[in-house]
Design a protein around this motif. Sequence first.
Motif, PDB file in Angstrom:
ATOM      1  N   LYS A  28      -0.040  11.676   1.588  1.00 53.84           N
ATOM      2  CA  LYS A  28      -1.656  11.025   0.777  1.00 53.84           C
ATOM      3  C   LYS A  28      -1.855  10.493   0.024  1.00 53.84           C
ATOM      4  CE  LYS A  28      -3.722  15.348   2.988  1.00 53.84           C
ATOM      5  NZ  LYS A  28      -4.123  16.560   3.026  1.00 53.84           N
ATOM      6  N   THR A  29      -1.175  10.507  -1.334  1.00 54.00           N
ATOM      7  CA  THR A  29      -1.504   9.555  -2.408  1.00 54.00           C
ATOM      8  C   THR A  29      -0.676   8.301  -2.621  1.00 54.00           C
ATOM      9  OG1 THR A  29       1.023  10.612  -2.893  1.00 54.00           O
ATOM     10  CG2 THR A  29      -1.665  11.719  -3.932  1.00 54.00           C
ATOM     11  N   ALA A  30       0.086   8.031  -1.166  1.00 52.48           N
ATOM     12  CA  ALA A  30       0.772   6.387  -1.503  1.00 52.48           C
ATOM     13  C   ALA A  30      -0.012   5.578  -0.412  1.00 52.48           C
ATOM     14  CB  ALA A  30       2.269   6.948  -0.059  1.00 52.48           C
ATOM     15  N   PRO A  31      -0.297   4.264  -0.945  1.00 55.75           N
ATOM     16  CA  PRO A  31      -0.432   3.241  -0.161  1.00 55.75           C
ATOM     17  C   PRO A  31       0.051   2.931   0.727  1.00 55.75           C
ATOM     18  CG  PRO A  31      -0.424   2.670  -2.043  1.00 55.75           C
ATOM     19  CD  PRO A  31       0.178   3.775  -2.687  1.00 55.75           C
ATOM     20  N   PRO A  32      -0.481   2.392   1.959  1.00 60.73           N
ATOM     21  CA  PRO A  32       0.076   2.149   2.846  1.00 60.73           C
ATOM     22  C   PRO A  32       0.457   0.960   2.819  1.00 60.73           C
ATOM     23  CG  PRO A  32      -2.133   2.526   3.327  1.00 60.73           C
ATOM     24  CD  PRO A  32      -2.114   2.999   2.082  1.00 60.73           C
ATOM     25  N   ALA A  33       0.331   0.260   1.771  1.00 65.44           N
ATOM     26  CA  ALA A  33       1.186  -1.246   1.595  1.00 65.44           C
ATOM     27  C   ALA A  33       2.020  -1.288   1.260  1.00 65.44           C
ATOM     28  CB  ALA A  33       0.322  -1.896   0.251  1.00 65.44           C
ATOM     29  N   LEU A  34       2.337   0.507  -0.002  1.00 65.87           N
ATOM     30  CA  LEU A  34       3.734   0.547  -0.295  1.00 65.87           C
ATOM     31  C   LEU A  34       5.147   0.477   0.355  1.00 65.87           C
ATOM     32  CD1 LEU A  34       5.408   2.064  -3.099  1.00 65.87           C
ATOM     33  CD2 LEU A  34       4.890   3.419  -1.914  1.00 65.87           C
ATOM     34  N   LEU A  35       3.935   1.804   1.705  1.00 67.22           N
ATOM     35  CA  LEU A  35       5.010   2.263   2.965  1.00 67.22           C
ATOM     36  C   LEU A  35       5.401   0.891   3.754  1.00 67.22           C
ATOM     37  CD1 LEU A  35       3.118   5.784   3.998  1.00 67.22           C
ATOM     38  CD2 LEU A  35       5.072   5.534   2.604  1.00 67.22           C
ATOM     39  N   GLU A  36       4.374   0.282   4.142  1.00 68.42           N
ATOM     40  CA  GLU A  36       5.386  -1.368   4.747  1.00 68.42           C
ATOM     41  C   GLU A  36       5.938  -2.019   4.131  1.00 68.42           C
ATOM     42  OE1 GLU A  36       5.874  -3.265   7.967  1.00 68.42           O
ATOM     43  OE2 GLU A  36       5.131  -1.003   7.790  1.00 68.42           O
ATOM     44  N   CYS A 412       9.038  13.693  15.554  1.00 70.60           N
ATOM     45  CA  CYS A 412       8.723  13.421  14.335  1.00 70.60           C
ATOM     46  C   CYS A 412       8.176  12.292  14.464  1.00 70.60           C
ATOM     47  CB  CYS A 412      10.194  13.688  13.993  1.00 70.60           C
ATOM     48  SG  CYS A 412      10.633  14.512  12.188  1.00 70.60           S
ATOM     49  N   PRO A 413       7.417  12.583  13.148  1.00 67.22           N
ATOM     50  CA  PRO A 413       5.887  11.024  12.997  1.00 67.22           C
ATOM     51  C   PRO A 413       7.607   9.820  12.721  1.00 67.22           C
ATOM     52  CG  PRO A 413       5.651  12.971  11.483  1.00 67.22           C
ATOM     53  CD  PRO A 413       7.022  13.622  12.141  1.00 67.22           C
ATOM     54  N   VAL A 414       6.688   9.243  12.726  1.00 71.31           N
ATOM     55  CA  VAL A 414       7.664   7.528  12.469  1.00 71.31           C
ATOM     56  C   VAL A 414       6.837   6.081  12.078  1.00 71.31           C
ATOM     57  CG1 VAL A 414       9.851   7.803  14.324  1.00 71.31           C
ATOM     58  CG2 VAL A 414       7.387   5.798  14.807  1.00 71.31           C
ATOM     59  N   LEU A 415       6.584   5.962  10.985  1.00 69.95           N
ATOM     60  CA  LEU A 415       5.973   4.836  10.677  1.00 69.95           C
ATOM     61  C   LEU A 415       5.754   3.890  11.928  1.00 69.95           C
ATOM     62  CD1 LEU A 415       4.317   4.335   7.775  1.00 69.95           C
ATOM     63  CD2 LEU A 415       6.121   2.544   7.067  1.00 69.95           C
ATOM     64  N   SER A 416       4.559   3.541  11.957  1.00 69.76           N
ATOM     65  CA  SER A 416       4.678   2.033  13.300  1.00 69.76           C
ATOM     66  C   SER A 416       2.898   1.680  13.360  1.00 69.76           C
ATOM     67  CB  SER A 416       4.517   3.304  14.644  1.00 69.76           C
ATOM     68  OG  SER A 416       4.281   2.070  15.772  1.00 69.76           O
ATOM     69  N   ASN A 417       3.376   0.613  13.280  1.00 65.08           N
ATOM     70  CA  ASN A 417       1.663  -0.003  12.744  1.00 65.08           C
ATOM     71  C   ASN A 417       0.919  -0.089  11.610  1.00 65.08           C
ATOM     72  OD1 ASN A 417       2.156  -1.182  15.935  1.00 65.08           O
ATOM     73  ND2 ASN A 417       1.768   0.791  16.717  1.00 65.08           N
ATOM     74  N   GLY A 418       1.430   0.790  10.582  1.00 64.38           N
ATOM     75  CA  GLY A 418       1.022   1.367   9.741  1.00 64.38           C
ATOM     76  C   GLY A 418       0.594   2.101   8.921  1.00 64.38           C
ATOM     77  N   GLY A 419       0.538   2.822  10.618  1.00 65.24           N
ATOM     78  CA  GLY A 419       0.240   4.832  10.383  1.00 65.24           C
ATOM     79  C   GLY A 419       1.191   5.731  10.854  1.00 65.24           C
ATOM     80  N   LEU A 420       0.862   6.830  10.982  1.00 60.76           N
ATOM     81  CA  LEU A 420       2.169   8.098  11.477  1.00 60.76           C
ATOM     82  C   LEU A 420       1.759   7.955  12.982  1.00 60.76           C
ATOM     83  CD1 LEU A 420       3.056  10.432   8.822  1.00 60.76           C
ATOM     84  CD2 LEU A 420       4.011   7.983   9.297  1.00 60.76           C
TER      85      LEU A 420
END
Length: 473
Positions: A28-36, A412-420
């Motif tokens: 929740k606290t991680a910005p999407p740009a960081l994940l990408e 299980c969630p995966v990171l896809s198109n900027g979301g889970l």
Amino acid sequence: MSGHFDEMGGRNGAPCRNAYEIFKHWLKTAPPALLEGRREEAELLFRKVGITFAVYGDDEGEERLIPFDIVPRIITGLEWTRLSRGLEQRVKALNLFLKDIYGPREILKAGIVPQDLVFQNPYYRPQMNNVVPPGGIYVQVAGVDIVRTDDQDFYVLEDNLRTPSGVSYMLEGREIMMRLFPDLVAQQRIRPIESYPNELLATLKSMAPEGAPAEPVVAILTPGQYNSAYYEHSFLADRLGVYLVEGRDLFVRDDMVYMRTTQGPQRVHVIYSRIDDDFLDPLALRPDSALGSPGLISAYRAGNVTICNSPGTGVADDKAIYSYVPEIVKFYLGEEPLLKNVPTWRCREDEGLSYVLDHLHELVVKEVHGSGGYGMLVGPHATKEMREEFRQRIIANPANYIAQPTLSLSTCPVLSNGGLEPRHVDLRPFVLTGRDGVRIVPGGLTRVALKEGSLVVNSSQGGGTKDTWVLSE
């Protein structure tokens, strides 16, 4: 995909499961740009270390990067305890089964497993009859594929007992996660897996033949750089600090195996074989094999070298034998199986055949000796034409097929198109069995189907991998 069980969100989007609470809060606290950014970094790191997978059949074994998903798969300590007990029981029973069918054959005499399933099995090796490896252990490294359908039930999909691969992805995936998310990893009590190479080496050394020195010489036998798992063979040789050899580097004299080195011949006591049985020895098996070494089987039979896994173990990881594993566990251990099998219909039996032909639209049909997600029909997702074509194949050769219900595999969630987004997963834990006991590192290779709705997680069919976190409490 309604009604399936999600490893993070529970069933039908219920509140987050406890195992994922810290991760979800962090997310929740991680910005999407960081994940990408981290996802791209993970891909670069994998490219840098050179983990690739050669896919046969397209562009002449083109090297492909197996996608790595940065959302971890998290398993509680309690779940792991249940799983590892079940794995230990299962592999123990399969070792006893192999010892029996290459020896007294009690289970065949008792009529529990049909004889033809053993003797007509393409992986049955008559050369192994009455050859008992040290400690009666045939399978030193097993990779057992597990799926789950809810928070209680784990099912075994298949037992990989010949040359199970994927451990390099398990180890590299963890290293990359620790590098990319040190703060997140530090918040969780994740059980370590780094000891796997040491555990594997200890297992292999424990299998040295009688009379071997205290520090036996271990070598990994590879088919060479054109094999799809060559990266893993060289990775393991490097991590274990042992020799990586091809068949031409070995020779046999007086039933002893030697390796050619710059200092002259060196005796080898344990061979961790990563080549198919058929190619091990042109004298005893396929005469046209250029991958093995003449006389290896003779040296093995004489008890002067141990080949891990033992030749002939494939007879126990066949999909038809799989359907008898619950009976195999009861027969040898007198215990109820701790891990469930997927219910299986055998087309070789009239009752099974008529059920399968009537329910093709809802079943998964597999070739008994098929692997890698090939040669199978996923009934609910197949066209009418595909089902009809498969029906003819089954009728023509019923013994070649088994069928199973389409399980509602967990996601299980995966990171896809900027979301889970949810994707189906399985798990391949690695079970090491030596003369000095069983070792299972807490975790394994989680494979994930990256196509939406797909149930096929094999890397050869476009699947990816994730890090698997087993929590300590």
